[in-house]
Design a protein around this motif. Structure first.
Motif, PDB file in Angstrom:
ATOM      1  N   ALA A  63       0.827  -1.198   0.000  1.00 41.89           N
ATOM      2  CA  ALA A  63       0.000   0.000   0.000  1.00 41.89           C
ATOM      3  C   ALA A  63       0.866   1.254   0.000  1.00 41.89           C
ATOM      4  N   THR A  64       2.097   1.127   0.374  1.00 40.78           N
ATOM      5  CA  THR A  64       2.956   2.306   0.429  1.00 40.78           C
ATOM      6  C   THR A  64       3.514   2.675  -0.944  1.00 40.78           C
ATOM      7  N   ALA A  65       3.444   1.764  -1.891  1.00 42.34           N
ATOM      8  CA  ALA A  65       3.961   2.051  -3.230  1.00 42.34           C
ATOM      9  C   ALA A  65       2.967   2.914  -3.999  1.00 42.34           C
ATOM     10  N   THR A  66       3.475   3.713  -4.890  1.00 41.55           N
ATOM     11  CA  THR A  66       2.606   4.552  -5.726  1.00 41.55           C
ATOM     12  C   THR A  66       1.898   3.670  -6.755  1.00 41.55           C
ATOM     13  N   GLN A  93       3.000   0.113  -8.336  1.00 44.41           N
ATOM     14  CA  GLN A  93       2.135  -1.058  -8.160  1.00 44.41           C
ATOM     15  C   GLN A  93       1.833  -1.723  -9.513  1.00 44.41           C
ATOM     16  N   ARG A  94       1.524  -0.915 -10.519  1.00 38.92           N
ATOM     17  CA  ARG A  94       1.235  -1.473 -11.846  1.00 38.92           C
ATOM     18  C   ARG A  94       2.467  -2.112 -12.460  1.00 38.92           C
ATOM     19  N   PHE A 119       2.853  -6.038 -13.368  1.00 44.99           N
ATOM     20  CA  PHE A 119       3.257  -6.455 -14.718  1.00 44.99           C
ATOM     21  C   PHE A 119       4.412  -7.446 -14.643  1.00 44.99           C
ATOM     22  N   LEU A 120       5.390  -7.160 -13.777  1.00 46.79           N
ATOM     23  CA  LEU A 120       6.537  -8.065 -13.658  1.00 46.79           C
ATOM     24  C   LEU A 120       6.154  -9.387 -12.991  1.00 46.79           C
ATOM     25  N   ALA A 121       5.191  -9.353 -12.060  1.00 44.96           N
ATOM     26  CA  ALA A 121       4.761 -10.582 -11.390  1.00 44.96           C
ATOM     27  C   ALA A 121       3.829 -11.408 -12.262  1.00 44.96           C
ATOM     28  N   GLY A 122       3.184 -10.763 -13.224  1.00 45.35           N
ATOM     29  CA  GLY A 122       2.267 -11.474 -14.099  1.00 45.35           C
ATOM     30  C   GLY A 122       0.891 -11.649 -13.500  1.00 45.35           C
ATOM     31  N   ARG A 123       0.613 -11.038 -12.377  1.00 46.04           N
ATOM     32  CA  ARG A 123      -0.703 -11.124 -11.748  1.00 46.04           C
ATOM     33  C   ARG A 123      -0.903  -9.913 -10.851  1.00 46.04           C
ATOM     34  N   ASP A 124      -2.123  -9.740 -10.366  1.00 48.95           N
ATOM     35  CA  ASP A 124      -2.440  -8.607  -9.507  1.00 48.95           C
ATOM     36  C   ASP A 124      -2.071  -8.973  -8.066  1.00 48.95           C
ATOM     37  N   LEU A 125      -1.050  -8.361  -7.537  1.00 47.32           N
ATOM     38  CA  LEU A 125      -0.586  -8.700  -6.194  1.00 47.32           C
ATOM     39  C   LEU A 125      -1.489  -8.135  -5.106  1.00 47.32           C
ATOM     40  N   GLN A 126      -2.229  -7.055  -5.386  1.00 44.97           N
ATOM     41  CA  GLN A 126      -3.094  -6.447  -4.376  1.00 44.97           C
ATOM     42  C   GLN A 126      -4.434  -7.167  -4.243  1.00 44.97           C
ATOM     43  N   ALA A 127      -4.792  -8.028  -5.174  1.00 47.86           N
ATOM     44  CA  ALA A 127      -6.102  -8.674  -5.155  1.00 47.86           C
ATOM     45  C   ALA A 127      -6.232  -9.683  -4.025  1.00 47.86           C
ATOM     46  N   ARG A 128      -5.137 -10.323  -3.633  1.00 46.35           N
ATOM     47  CA  ARG A 128      -5.220 -11.381  -2.632  1.00 46.35           C
ATOM     48  C   ARG A 128      -4.743 -10.937  -1.252  1.00 46.35           C
ATOM     49  N   LEU A 129      -4.532  -9.659  -1.050  1.00 45.52           N
ATOM     50  CA  LEU A 129      -4.038  -9.221   0.253  1.00 45.52           C
ATOM     51  C   LEU A 129      -5.006  -9.506   1.408  1.00 45.52           C
ATOM     52  N   PRO A 130      -6.316  -9.289   1.283  1.00 42.53           N
ATOM     53  CA  PRO A 130      -7.207  -9.597   2.406  1.00 42.53           C
ATOM     54  C   PRO A 130      -7.323 -11.083   2.693  1.00 42.53           C
ATOM     55  N   LEU A 131      -7.000 -11.939   1.724  1.00 40.23           N
ATOM     56  CA  LEU A 131      -7.106 -13.386   1.906  1.00 40.23           C
ATOM     57  C   LEU A 131      -5.776 -14.021   2.297  1.00 40.23           C
TER      58      LEU A 131
END
Length: 115
Positions: free
Chosen positions: A2-5, A9-10, A14-26
């Motif tokens: 959350a501290t990244a701009t 984050q985008r 892109f480098l991870a190949g998936r949305d890293l923020q989508a699974r944070l609550p789980l």
């Protein structure tokens, strides 16, 4: 994350190949429920309303040492034989074994008696 701009984050997504923020609550799967049932505790010395002093709340103080109901060894009457009545073998009583030689009495040195 959350501290990244948003740009960082985008780029990271892109480098991870998936949305890293989508699974944070789980992230933590074992989350306890908000409403808990009341605990079922056994009634003890601290549940009294009167005469419930702080020094007497310890349940260990109310426990007592075990009571001997029956002796573990059978005692014989005086003069009775422990074995069969036909055996005439007598055993001499043994002294208890002490480790090491007997201690000698300590004596004060005679050449320097005031030490």
């Amino acid at each position: 994350m959350a501290t990244a701009t948003r740009l960082i984050q985008r780029f990271r997504n892109f480098l991870a190949g998936r949305d890293l923020q989508a699974r944070l609550p789980l992230r933590y799967t074992e989350i306890s429920k908000r409403t808990q049932p009341p605990p079922r505790l056994p009634v003890g010395p601290s549940h009294k309303f009167a005469n419930n002093y702080y020094c007497s709340r310890d349940g260990r103080r109310e426990s007592l040492p075990p009571i001997v109901v029956a002796a573990a060894q059978k005692t014989l009457a005086a003069g009775a034989q422990a074995g069969s009545s036909g055996s005439a073998v007598t055993t001499a009583e043994k002294k208890p074994v002490t480790p090491g030689p007997a201690l000698k009495k300590w004596e004060i040195s005679k050449d320097q008696p005031y030490l």
